[in-house]
Design an enzyme around this catalytic site. Structure first.
Site, PDB file in Angstrom:
ATOM      1  CB  CYS A 184      -0.911  -0.038   1.227  1.00  0.00           C
ATOM      2  SG  CYS A 184      -1.818   1.477   1.550  1.00  0.00           S
ATOM      3  CB  CYS A 211       0.266   1.765   4.096  1.00  0.00           C
ATOM      4  SG  CYS A 211      -1.463   1.275   3.976  1.00  0.00           S
TER       5      CYS A 211
END
Length: 83
Positions: free
Chosen positions: A12, A15
Site C-alpha cells: 500500500c 501506508c
C-alpha cells in the site's frame, strides 16, 4: 489511556507514506500502539474492526469504545486524536 491500532499492507503506497508520521508521533507519545499488517493478521483484528480500506487508524478508548480514521493523518491531526 488510548490504544492505537494502525492497519496497513506492505504493498500500500499511502501506508508507506503515512508510516513515518505515525511512528514519529507514537514514539513521542505515551500511548500503547500496534501496527497490524492486514495480510498477516492472524489475530483477526482487521475483521474485528471491519477494516475495508487502508491505511486505517483505530483509537480504542479506556471504556472500550473505538473511533476510526481512514487515510493518512497529518502529524497534527494524529496528535490531536491521541490527547
Amino acid at each position: 489511556m488510548i490504544k492505537v491500532l494502525k492497519f496497513y499492507a506492505d504493498w500500500c503506497g499511502p501506508c508507506k507514506t503515512y508510516a513515518p508520521v505515525f511512528d514519529k508521533v507514537m514514539s513521542e507519545s505515551n500511548v500503547e500502539y500496534e501496527n497490524i499488517n492486514v495480510d498477516k493478521d492472524t489475530a483477526g483484528l482487521a475483521a474485528k474492526y471491519k477494516v475495508r480500506s487502508i491505511p486505517l487508524t483505530v483509537f480504542i478508548n479506556e471504556d472500550g469504545t473505538s473511533t476510526k480514521e481512514l487515510g493518512s493523518l497529518s502529524e497534527e491531526k494524529l496528535k490531536q486524536l491521541i490527547k
